[in-house]
Design a protein around this motif. Structure first.
Motif, PDB file in Angstrom:
ATOM      1  N   ALA A  40      11.180   2.059   6.149  1.00 20.23           N
ATOM      2  CA  ALA A  40       9.723   1.945   6.304  1.00 20.23           C
ATOM      3  C   ALA A  40       9.362   0.830   7.280  1.00 20.23           C
ATOM      4  N   GLY A  41       8.331   1.064   8.085  1.00 22.86           N
ATOM      5  CA  GLY A  41       7.763   0.025   8.941  1.00 22.86           C
ATOM      6  C   GLY A  41       6.382  -0.357   8.412  1.00 22.86           C
ATOM      7  N   ILE A  42       5.694  -1.233   9.137  1.00 24.45           N
ATOM      8  CA  ILE A  42       4.383  -1.715   8.676  1.00 24.45           C
ATOM      9  C   ILE A  42       3.391  -0.561   8.543  1.00 24.45           C
ATOM     10  N   ASN A  46       1.272   0.226   5.195  1.00 23.90           N
ATOM     11  CA  ASN A  46      -0.189   0.322   5.129  1.00 23.90           C
ATOM     12  C   ASN A  46      -0.631   1.599   4.410  1.00 23.90           C
ATOM     13  N   ILE A  47       0.077   2.697   4.679  1.00 26.58           N
ATOM     14  CA  ILE A  47      -0.268   3.954   3.976  1.00 26.58           C
ATOM     15  C   ILE A  47       0.006   3.795   2.479  1.00 26.58           C
ATOM     16  N   ALA A  48       1.138   3.138   2.171  1.00 23.15           N
ATOM     17  CA  ALA A  48       1.484   2.940   0.757  1.00 23.15           C
ATOM     18  C   ALA A  48       0.460   2.030   0.064  1.00 23.15           C
ATOM     19  N   LEU A  49      -0.046   1.027   0.781  1.00 26.11           N
ATOM     20  CA  LEU A  49      -1.021   0.105   0.181  1.00 26.11           C
ATOM     21  C   LEU A  49      -2.335   0.824  -0.127  1.00 26.11           C
ATOM     22  N   GLU A  50      -2.759   1.683   0.791  1.00 25.19           N
ATOM     23  CA  GLU A  50      -3.986   2.454   0.501  1.00 25.19           C
ATOM     24  C   GLU A  50      -3.758   3.370  -0.698  1.00 25.19           C
ATOM     25  N   ALA A  51      -2.570   3.993  -0.717  1.00 27.86           N
ATOM     26  CA  ALA A  51      -2.261   4.930  -1.808  1.00 27.86           C
ATOM     27  C   ALA A  51      -2.185   4.204  -3.151  1.00 27.86           C
ATOM     28  N   VAL A  52      -1.563   3.020  -3.160  1.00 25.05           N
ATOM     29  CA  VAL A  52      -1.363   2.337  -4.444  1.00 25.05           C
ATOM     30  C   VAL A  52      -2.708   1.845  -4.998  1.00 25.05           C
ATOM     31  N   GLN A  53      -3.656   1.527  -4.107  1.00 24.66           N
ATOM     32  CA  GLN A  53      -4.988   1.139  -4.588  1.00 24.66           C
ATOM     33  C   GLN A  53      -5.702   2.351  -5.203  1.00 24.66           C
ATOM     34  N   LEU A 203       7.455   4.560  -3.258  1.00 23.55           N
ATOM     35  CA  LEU A 203       8.824   4.057  -3.120  1.00 23.55           C
ATOM     36  C   LEU A 203       9.112   3.828  -1.645  1.00 23.55           C
ATOM     37  N   VAL A 204       9.552   2.612  -1.311  1.00 28.41           N
ATOM     38  CA  VAL A 204       9.888   2.324   0.087  1.00 28.41           C
ATOM     39  C   VAL A 204      11.249   1.626   0.157  1.00 28.41           C
ATOM     40  N   TYR A 205      11.859   1.733   1.321  1.00 28.81           N
ATOM     41  CA  TYR A 205      13.098   1.016   1.652  1.00 28.81           C
ATOM     42  C   TYR A 205      12.891   0.444   3.048  1.00 28.81           C
ATOM     43  N   GLY A 206      13.699  -0.540   3.434  1.00 26.08           N
ATOM     44  CA  GLY A 206      13.563  -1.067   4.793  1.00 26.08           C
ATOM     45  C   GLY A 206      14.190  -2.434   4.917  1.00 26.08           C
ATOM     46  N   ALA A 207      13.518  -3.338   5.661  1.00 29.92           N
ATOM     47  CA  ALA A 207      14.015  -4.715   5.813  1.00 29.92           C
ATOM     48  C   ALA A 207      13.382  -5.531   4.683  1.00 29.92           C
ATOM     49  N   PRO A 208      14.196  -5.996   3.700  1.00 31.28           N
ATOM     50  CA  PRO A 208      13.626  -6.618   2.493  1.00 31.28           C
ATOM     51  C   PRO A 208      12.631  -7.740   2.782  1.00 31.28           C
ATOM     52  N   ALA A 209      12.985  -8.655   3.704  1.00 31.45           N
ATOM     53  CA  ALA A 209      12.104  -9.805   3.931  1.00 31.45           C
ATOM     54  C   ALA A 209      10.791  -9.363   4.574  1.00 31.45           C
ATOM     55  N   GLU A 210      10.863  -8.401   5.492  1.00 32.64           N
ATOM     56  CA  GLU A 210       9.640  -7.921   6.137  1.00 32.64           C
ATOM     57  C   GLU A 210       8.709  -7.284   5.087  1.00 32.64           C
ATOM     58  N   ILE A 211       9.295  -6.470   4.224  1.00 38.95           N
ATOM     59  CA  ILE A 211       8.471  -5.774   3.225  1.00 38.95           C
ATOM     60  C   ILE A 211       7.898  -6.753   2.215  1.00 38.95           C
ATOM     61  N   SER A 212       8.737  -7.694   1.742  1.00 36.63           N
ATOM     62  CA  SER A 212       8.212  -8.609   0.722  1.00 36.63           C
ATOM     63  C   SER A 212       7.143  -9.522   1.316  1.00 36.63           C
ATOM     64  N   ASP A 213       7.339 -10.003   2.544  1.00 38.20           N
ATOM     65  CA  ASP A 213       6.316 -10.855   3.181  1.00 38.20           C
ATOM     66  C   ASP A 213       4.987 -10.106   3.274  1.00 38.20           C
ATOM     67  N   TYR A 214       5.067  -8.863   3.729  1.00 41.24           N
ATOM     68  CA  TYR A 214       3.840  -8.113   3.981  1.00 41.24           C
ATOM     69  C   TYR A 214       3.124  -7.752   2.672  1.00 41.24           C
ATOM     70  N   LEU A 215       3.897  -7.250   1.724  1.00 44.47           N
ATOM     71  CA  LEU A 215       3.255  -6.794   0.478  1.00 44.47           C
ATOM     72  C   LEU A 215       2.733  -7.960  -0.356  1.00 44.47           C
ATOM     73  N   ILE A 216       3.526  -9.019  -0.467  1.00 37.88           N
ATOM     74  CA  ILE A 216       3.098 -10.121  -1.352  1.00 37.88           C
ATOM     75  C   ILE A 216       1.830 -10.782  -0.799  1.00 37.88           C
ATOM     76  N   SER A 217       1.732 -10.859   0.539  1.00 41.19           N
ATOM     77  CA  SER A 217       0.536 -11.506   1.111  1.00 41.19           C
ATOM     78  C   SER A 217      -0.681 -10.584   1.098  1.00 41.19           C
ATOM     79  N   HIS A 218      -0.476  -9.301   0.897  1.00 45.02           N
ATOM     80  CA  HIS A 218      -1.582  -8.352   1.064  1.00 45.02           C
ATOM     81  C   HIS A 218      -2.546  -8.405  -0.131  1.00 45.02           C
TER      82      HIS A 218
END
Ligand code: NAD
Length: 477
Positions: A40-42, A46-53, A203-218
């Motif tokens: 997964a990329g950013i 973003n699609i997952a964040l809209e969906a999870v809301q 459910l997503v996979y990808g670069a762990p640090a990129e995903i955690s940085d983006y999701l936790i700050s969102h």
């Protein structure tokens, strides 16, 4: 068995990454690529964040009894599929087939436990000071959750977070392990097939640090749950704190095992060898520092070493294999360095210590004795099939050594003395203590650590509270 390529699951659909990127999946028993997982990329996040809301807005309104019913349906579906999913888990993670099947049956139980808990999300009625006032609390779901899980138990690390979250009424984005993607995807499929509304689990996979940085700050994400190393856990908990988000952290350990001179040594050897080498030692509660009282040390060490040498190490798909390979290649140099450092500090390497062959990532069941406290392995989690066995003379010395490290996940002890059992309970600084048997990690008991081993519990009746926030209402009638 055909090992599948694994896709992302976002908003109720299986999809490739928007930019088509993938990560190779390697069979640790052969070192060969067996499949790919979408990266997964950013844009995908973003699609997952809209969906999870949206998923949260739907799911929080579903009555608890219906959430519970859906989870019981999921458990039934998963139970029927155990024999199909277990070979996938063994192919990607390496553990023996029977252990993969056990992990999946345990996952079924976790879902059922939390399905039951969904029906008991009680608030409180609090006696008021003023006539005519009614005051009470209600328990609300905290909101969309970001969960991060590792490769050692590909299904069980995820199922605890998902089940507690769903029971509470939360929606989730799960960043599952890239090394072992197919079996967790099958877990998610079971929820989807049971009728979970779109967007409730993503459910997503990808670069762990990129995903955690983006999701936790969102701002959409309201809670974090992570299982993995203490080092990464502190980073993620720090980020969660900066954004005022709750977090549950299930982190590393360095479990002490106290064998006292009145213990049943034969039983201790049999139980602890099986426990030490389960999943090739890649278990956060793995027994690591064996502390054996001087008078029974020879008997314990001889028995333990003999049993370790007899273990059948091989590809997990073969019957009778008791220990599979390490799950990824980086664990081999990591273990070799720890063992070499221990020997340089004066430890005895009694058995094992080396990679087996050059196909796959097999490692010998290893026993080190008389390891000085300053050796790295006495302070860092080995996370592999290595037992450290040291001796002690007084009970105080054993308790001091057991409590020396900042970790406090699991601790084990063997004794037939009730006075000692009481001291074990009072002195050992660990979130979970198992005496004279192994009784950790069933869904109805707490599972979590203290100190550097984490925050919160992922089992027992306390586990669901991490996904709930109490709100207070007072009303004058
Ligand atoms: P690692 O620290 O690189 O990764 C551990 C896990 O954390 C992996 O699943 C990884 O994907 C994830 N991770 C790493 N950085 C992350 C980040 N910035 N954001 C989100 N997730 C992140 O180490 P490793 O080589 O995969 O495993 C070795 C160590 O990890 C072990 O020594 C052990 O301490 C720890 N570990 C613990 C558990 C557990 O059950 N508590 C499970 C697996 C690994």
């Amino acid at each position: 068995m055909t090992y599948p390529d694994t896709k992302l699951f976002i908003d109720g659909k299986w999809r490739d990454a928007s930019d088509g990127r993938t990560i190779d999946v390697i069979d640790p028993a052969t070192s060969r690529r067996i499949g790919r997982v979408a990266h997964a990329g950013i844009d995908d996040l973003n699609i997952a964040l809209e969906a999870v809301q949206r998923g949260f807005n739907t799911w929080r309104r579903v009555p608890a009894i219906e959430r519970s019913a859906l989870m019981f349906r999921t458990a039934a579906i998963l139970r029927e599929r155990v024999d199909l999913i277990a070979p996938l888990m063994t192919a990607e993670q390496g553990k023996p087939l029977v252990q993969s099947a056990l992990e999946l049956h345990a996952a079924v139980e976790v879902i059922e436990w939390f399905a039951g808990e969904a029906r008991r999300l009680y608030g409180q009625v609090i006696p008021a000071r003023t006539p005519g006032v009614t005051q009470y609390t209600i328990m609300d779901p905290v909101g969309p959750v970001a969960a991060f899980t590792p490769w050692n138990f590909p299904v069980n690390q995820i199922v605890r977070k998902i089940s507690a979250g769903l029971a509470a009424g939360c929606s989730l984005i799960v960043k599952a392990p890239e090394e072992t993607p197919a079996s967790p995807a099958e877990l998610i499929r079971a929820f989807a097939d049971a009728g979970l509304p779109d967007g409730v689990i993503n459910l997503v996979y990808g670069a762990p640090a990129e995903i955690s940085d983006y999701l936790i700050s969102h701002p959409v994400i309201r809670k974090i749950s992570f299982t993995g190393s203490t080092e990464v856990g502190k980073l993620l908990a720090g980020l969660a704190g900066r954004h005022m988000k709750r977090s549950t952290m299930e982190l590393g350990g360095h479990a002490p095992v106290l064998i006292f001179d009145d213990a049943d040594v034969v039983q201790a050897v049999e139980t602890m060898v099986a426990t030490k080498f389960r999943n090739a030692g890649q278990v956060c509660v793995s027994p690591t520092r064996f502390l054996v009282q001087e008078t029974v040390a020879r008997e314990f060490i001889d028995g333990f070493v003999e049993a370790a040498r007899l273990l059948n190490v091989g590809p997990g798909r073969l019957p009778d294999v008791q220990m599979g390979p390490l799950a990824n290649d980086r664990r081999i140099p990591a273990l070799e360095a720890l063992i070499q450092d221990a020997v340089q500090h004066g430890a005895s390497l009694v058995t094992g210590g080396h990679r087996i062959g050059n196909t796959g990532w097999f490692f010998e069941p290893t026993v080190l004795t008389d390891v000085p406290a300053k050796a790295r392995i006495m302070n860092e989690e080995p996370f592999g099939p290595v037992a450290i066995i040291n001796r002690f003379d007084t009970d105080d010395a054993a308790f001091n050594e057991a409590n020396r490290l900042p970790y406090g996940l699991a601790a084990y002890a063997w004794t037939n003395s009730s006075a000692r059992s009481q001291r074990i309970r009072d002195e050992l600084q660990a979130g979970m203590i198992s005496v004279n048997h192994i009784g950790l990690s069933v869904p109805e008991v707490p599972f979590g650590g203290i100190g550097d081993s984490g925050i919160g519990t992922e089992g027992g009746s306390e586990a669901i509270t991490a996904y709930l926030q109490p709100r207070f209402i007072t009303q004058l009638n």
